[in-house]
Write a protein that holds these residues in place. Structure first.
Motif, PDB file in Angstrom:
ATOM      1  N   ARG A   1       0.830  -1.203   0.000  1.00  0.00           N
ATOM      2  CA  ARG A   1       0.000   0.000   0.000  1.00  0.00           C
ATOM      3  C   ARG A   1       0.868   1.258   0.000  1.00  0.00           C
ATOM      4  O   ARG A   1       1.781   1.390   0.811  1.00  0.00           O
ATOM      5  CB  ARG A   1      -0.914   0.004   1.232  1.00  0.00           C
ATOM      6  N   GLY A   2       0.589   2.151  -0.947  1.00  0.00           N
ATOM      7  CA  GLY A   2       1.360   3.375  -1.060  1.00  0.00           C
ATOM      8  C   GLY A   2       2.440   3.326  -2.122  1.00  0.00           C
ATOM      9  O   GLY A   2       3.047   4.350  -2.429  1.00  0.00           O
ATOM     10  N   ASP A   3       2.689   2.145  -2.712  1.00  0.00           N
ATOM     11  CA  ASP A   3       3.682   2.047  -3.779  1.00  0.00           C
ATOM     12  C   ASP A   3       3.248   2.883  -4.987  1.00  0.00           C
ATOM     13  O   ASP A   3       2.069   2.917  -5.350  1.00  0.00           O
ATOM     14  CB  ASP A   3       3.867   0.598  -4.212  1.00  0.00           C
ATOM     15  N   VAL A   4       4.221   3.545  -5.622  1.00  0.00           N
ATOM     16  CA  VAL A   4       3.971   4.365  -6.801  1.00  0.00           C
ATOM     17  C   VAL A   4       4.801   3.819  -7.955  1.00  0.00           C
ATOM     18  O   VAL A   4       5.986   3.518  -7.794  1.00  0.00           O
ATOM     19  CB  VAL A   4       4.320   5.846  -6.540  1.00  0.00           C
ATOM     20  N   ALA A   5       4.191   3.687  -9.116  1.00  0.00           N
ATOM     21  CA  ALA A   5       4.891   3.202 -10.298  1.00  0.00           C
ATOM     22  C   ALA A   5       4.376   3.950 -11.525  1.00  0.00           C
ATOM     23  O   ALA A   5       3.304   4.565 -11.488  1.00  0.00           O
ATOM     24  CB  ALA A   5       4.692   1.703 -10.460  1.00  0.00           C
TER      25      ALA A   5
ATOM     26  N   LEU B   1       0.984   7.543 -14.047  1.00  0.00           N
ATOM     27  CA  LEU B   1       1.293   7.154 -12.670  1.00  0.00           C
ATOM     28  C   LEU B   1       0.192   6.273 -12.097  1.00  0.00           C
ATOM     29  O   LEU B   1      -1.001   6.468 -12.368  1.00  0.00           O
ATOM     30  CB  LEU B   1       1.470   8.391 -11.785  1.00  0.00           C
ATOM     31  N   ALA B   2       0.633   5.321 -11.270  1.00  0.00           N
ATOM     32  CA  ALA B   2      -0.306   4.423 -10.600  1.00  0.00           C
ATOM     33  C   ALA B   2       0.088   4.305  -9.130  1.00  0.00           C
ATOM     34  O   ALA B   2       1.271   4.269  -8.799  1.00  0.00           O
ATOM     35  CB  ALA B   2      -0.292   3.051 -11.263  1.00  0.00           C
ATOM     36  N   VAL B   3      -0.932   4.245  -8.264  1.00  0.00           N
ATOM     37  CA  VAL B   3      -0.719   4.106  -6.825  1.00  0.00           C
ATOM     38  C   VAL B   3      -1.448   2.857  -6.354  1.00  0.00           C
ATOM     39  O   VAL B   3      -2.624   2.646  -6.702  1.00  0.00           O
ATOM     40  CB  VAL B   3      -1.225   5.339  -6.058  1.00  0.00           C
ATOM     41  N   PHE B   4      -0.765   2.027  -5.559  1.00  0.00           N
ATOM     42  CA  PHE B   4      -1.376   0.808  -5.050  1.00  0.00           C
ATOM     43  C   PHE B   4      -2.083   1.131  -3.738  1.00  0.00           C
ATOM     44  O   PHE B   4      -1.464   1.618  -2.791  1.00  0.00           O
ATOM     45  CB  PHE B   4      -0.324  -0.277  -4.839  1.00  0.00           C
ATOM     46  N   ASP B   5      -3.398   0.907  -3.678  1.00  0.00           N
ATOM     47  CA  ASP B   5      -4.186   1.286  -2.497  1.00  0.00           C
ATOM     48  C   ASP B   5      -4.285   0.186  -1.454  1.00  0.00           C
ATOM     49  O   ASP B   5      -5.010   0.305  -0.458  1.00  0.00           O
ATOM     50  CB  ASP B   5      -5.587   1.733  -2.914  1.00  0.00           C
ATOM     51  N   GLY B   6      -3.569  -0.873  -1.646  1.00  0.00           N
ATOM     52  CA  GLY B   6      -3.604  -2.004  -0.727  1.00  0.00           C
ATOM     53  C   GLY B   6      -4.299  -3.202  -1.322  1.00  0.00           C
ATOM     54  O   GLY B   6      -4.080  -4.339  -0.889  1.00  0.00           O
TER      55      GLY B   6
END
Length: 284
Positions: free
Chosen positions: A254-258, A272-277
């Motif tokens: 959670r919180g990773d940005v790619a 950009l993509a953000v992983f919400d968990g």
């Protein structure tokens, strides 16, 4: 205590005039390898005059795997406590670990020419009139967990490099004074020079005075916000993320940005993509 003497010399030339009882005067030494100094005490204080060109320990050319561990130094009146001279041939594999340097020399560590794979870790350093470390071409250095006390050159950068390549500078700090009325730890370790492929962690953005190429600087900005400056030290945060297929990233947190390469975005373009968990959220 002689002002023109060295405590130790490791060199390819026999300028000390060493004579062998079997082979006569030693003309040239081809290699200095696997030198270990452990738990030694070095005292060098010229009684009458200073030697601005001397050093306590001088290591020159073809020196490989040189180590100082758990040693105690009391040195003054010379150019450098430790001088690594790689002008003719690189000095490689130098390990300076857990030493105590009480030093009033111009530099604690002076590296001329090219030096490769140098570790300066866990040392306690008193003094240095100009810079704690000054190096011309430093490749694959690790400088971490060092404590600098009563630094005389308070207005000068502690670490100065002509070029710092594939190296890391992390978890170093300065204590301005040990006296009770002024006692306080100030985590300032100013670095100056050109860095290529390096990882730097400093207390403030202003503590780095130089240029970054393919490097990362982690520091607080002017507003006290921790930022990572990637690839460039100028301006605000600069991200240089390689495009990837985010659906193929293993075990994201959670919180990773790619930066998605466009495979999973509605526009079909990188975004950009953000992983919400649970899943990746795409900005476009």
């Amino acid at each position: 205590s002689h002002p023109d003497a060295y405590c130790f010399v490791f060199t390819y030339r026999n300028f000390a005039g060493i004579v062998s009882p079997y082979a006569g005067e030693i003309v040239e030494i081809g290699s200095n390898a696997d030198q270990r100094l452990h738990g030694c005490l070095f005292m060098q204080h010229p009684p009458a005059k200073e030697n601005p060109e001397g050093a306590c320990i001088y290591v020159q050319g073809w020196a490989e795997d040189f180590a100082l561990t758990d040693c105690d130094f009391g040195v003054g009146g010379v150019k450098a406590l430790l001088w690594l001279d790689g002008t003719r041939s690189p000095v490689k594999e130098v390990h300076l670990m857990n030493n105590r340097f009480e030093n009033s020399a111009t530099y604690l560590l002076l590296a001329t020419g090219r030096t490769i794979h140098t570790q300066f870790v866990g040392n306690t350093c008193y003094g240095a009139k100009q810079n704690l470390i000054r190096a011309e071409s430093a490749d694959s250095w690790v400088i971490s967990d060092n404590q600098l006390i009563n630094y005389e050159g308070k207005d000068l950068p502690a670490l100065v490099f002509g070029s710092l390549i594939n190296s890391s500078v992390t978890r170093n700090w300065i204590i301005i004074s040990e006296s009770e009325e002024k006692k306080g730890q100030t985590p300032l370790m100013v670095v100056e020079g050109g860095c290529v492929g390096c990882d730097l962690t400093l207390a403030r953005r202003a503590d780095f005075q130089g240029t970054l190429t393919r490097s990362r600087l982690t520091a607080l900005d002017e507003e006290g916000v921790r930022r990572e400056y990637l690839g460039s030290a100028a301006g605000s945060l600069l991200l240089n993320l390689p495009p990837v297929d985010t659906s193929k990233i293993a075990s994201p947190k959670r919180g990773d940005v790619a930066l998605d390469d466009g495979t999973n975005t509605q526009s079909g373009k990188p975004g950009l993509a953000v992983f919400d968990g649970e899943r990746w959220q795409y900005m476009n």
